[in-house]
Design a protein around this motif. Structure first.
Motif: not given
Length: 109
Positions: A36-37, A39-44, A47
């Protein structure tokens, strides 16, 4: 968290992705399918709190968003970091034991 970040336009977020990529290289986590990059950490992160119905004002501030209610945004100061930690960060639980990371060479002593 990143004291050396430079403010660009109106925020500090522009360089975080680049910094995360650099950090990932220093810990030898190469890019690969499924990695993951930043930004995907922010999504996780978002969520996790969304599913627990915990996206309140301390969450919004910790997440880096402006507070939605005028009374929260305009009146009074920002929430103290200790409160954001206690009401937001301390609740993170992805069901993994990460205690070994406390001994990492990347954690300030």
């Amino acid at each position: 968290i990143f004291p050396e970040l430079v403010k660009i336009n109106t925020n500090y977020g522009h360089k975080l992705g680049e910094r995360f990529s650099e950090f990932r290289k220093t810990i030898e986590l190469e890019e690969a399918e499924g990695v993951k990059d930043f930004h995907s950490l922010r999504h996780t992160f978002s969520n996790f709190f969304k599913q627990k119905k915990m996206q309140d004002d301390p969450f919004e501030q910790t997440f880096g968003h402006k507070l939605k209610k005028m009374s929260a945004e305009r009146y009074g100061g920002r929430f103290p970091a200790s409160m954001c930690f206690e009401e937001v960060i301390a609740h993170l639980d992805y069901g993994m034991d990460l205690s070994h990371l406390a001994k990492s060479k990347y954690v300030p002593k």
